[in-house]
Design an enzyme around this catalytic site. Sequence first.
Site, short mmCIF file in Angstrom:
data_model
loop_
_atom_site.label_atom_id
_atom_site.label_comp_id
_atom_site.label_asym_id
_atom_site.label_seq_id
_atom_site.Cartn_x
_atom_site.Cartn_y
_atom_site.Cartn_z
N SER A 53 0.85 -1.19 0.00
CA SER A 53 0.00 0.00 0.00
C SER A 53 0.89 1.24 0.00
CB SER A 53 -0.90 0.01 1.24
OG SER A 53 -0.11 0.17 2.41
N THR A 92 -5.50 -7.38 7.36
CA THR A 92 -5.80 -7.36 8.80
C THR A 92 -5.46 -8.69 9.47
OG1 THR A 92 -7.56 -5.75 8.41
CG2 THR A 92 -7.62 -6.96 10.49
N ASN A 118 -7.64 -9.63 -1.30
CA ASN A 118 -6.67 -8.94 -0.46
C ASN A 118 -6.74 -9.44 0.98
OD1 ASN A 118 -6.28 -7.50 -2.79
ND2 ASN A 118 -6.68 -5.49 -1.90
N VAL A 119 -5.57 -9.65 1.56
CA VAL A 119 -5.47 -10.11 2.95
C VAL A 119 -4.47 -9.21 3.66
CG1 VAL A 119 -4.95 -12.04 4.49
CG2 VAL A 119 -5.93 -12.49 2.22
N GLY A 138 -11.40 -6.10 1.50
CA GLY A 138 -12.09 -6.08 2.79
C GLY A 138 -12.69 -7.41 3.16
N GLY A 139 -11.89 -8.48 3.06
CA GLY A 139 -12.42 -9.82 3.30
C GLY A 139 -12.42 -10.27 4.75
N SER A 140 -11.78 -9.51 5.65
CA SER A 140 -11.74 -9.92 7.05
C SER A 140 -13.16 -9.95 7.62
CB SER A 140 -10.88 -8.94 7.87
OG SER A 140 -9.55 -8.94 7.41
N ASP A 163 -1.18 -1.67 -3.84
CA ASP A 163 -2.56 -1.59 -3.37
C ASP A 163 -3.09 -0.17 -3.52
OD1 ASP A 163 -4.86 -2.65 -2.30
OD2 ASP A 163 -4.10 -2.86 -0.25
#
Length: 344
Positions: free
Chosen positions: A53, A277, A274-275, A253-255, A95
């Site tokens: 990022s 958190t 994307n992973v 935002g998959g968490s 990112d």
Amino acid sequence: MPIATPEVYAEMLGQAKQNSYAFPAINCTSSETVNAAIKGFADAGSDGIIQFSTGGAEFGSGLGVKDMVTGAVALAEFTHVIAAKYPVNVALHTDHCPKDKLDSYVRPLLAISAQRVSKGGNPLFQSHMWDGSAVPIDENLAIAQELLKAAAAAKIILEIEIGVVGGEEDGVANEINEKLYTSPEDFEKTIEALGAGEHGKYLLAATFGNVHGVYKPGNVKLRPDILAQGQQVAAAKLGLPADAKPFDFVFHGGSGSLKSEIEEALRYGVVKMNVDTDTQYAFTRPIAGHMFTNYDGVLKVDGEVGVKKVYDPRSYLKKAEASMSQRVVQACNDLHCAGKSLTH
């Protein structure tokens, strides 16, 4: 393996889409997190994506430099060297990059790769993200057209975002409300502006309730059917069969997502997830445990001198790397890319 060539990266994504799996894109900020991500891919027998990022890249350049491009280049070059020692393919990506950072992040990195390609080499990165979710859709896509042309010339895939991902990442907060769903009109505008690959390959981060950050499973109200609608809109616009999947989707935002929601998203053309958190926590948890367990060794308590072997950063960073690697393996299993490296 050497970092994935443009051709290998395209093949990775194509195989993922054809076989309904996706690659985890692991946000990294340091040599330790890069090592952890690549080891996790290798342990899972999967190819994978490492991404930086704007904030992660700046951090990677150190407190004395604090420059996004310098950090991204340094971390990318490190990844090139380390990845060559592993038996899986690794692609490099940047990112979220908003409009106000394009000139200080993505555009300079595109120029670096263009120069490498002009000399007969491969690009430094395999893909870059332009995040235009904060600007009107027409402006978002106009900028995307310009960037797609530059990316294609440098053999790079562009990722774009239409809609807004909720939560917070790198200090940018978005509300969690009904605006988190990409509309059919926006899908149609995307096809009109960017085509279906004939002007350059792109990935689409459409929003279907995604939220950045930490949320308990079930608290994130995802609607993967939004992705199915997007594919149907694109197929109709292009005159393709109704079951065609023209878009290559990215899951942000998959968490906190349920496995059933991830499975559904994969069926609708998600090829990258994307992973961040979850791997941040996996990296930090054993460090916290080490400090609590060895508090009288890592600290000089009551006039004592501490214990060098437990305050040596290597003693806890090895634990952090191993823990994060395990979480990457879990991500590969969740996304069904484990054991499916193109090198197998």
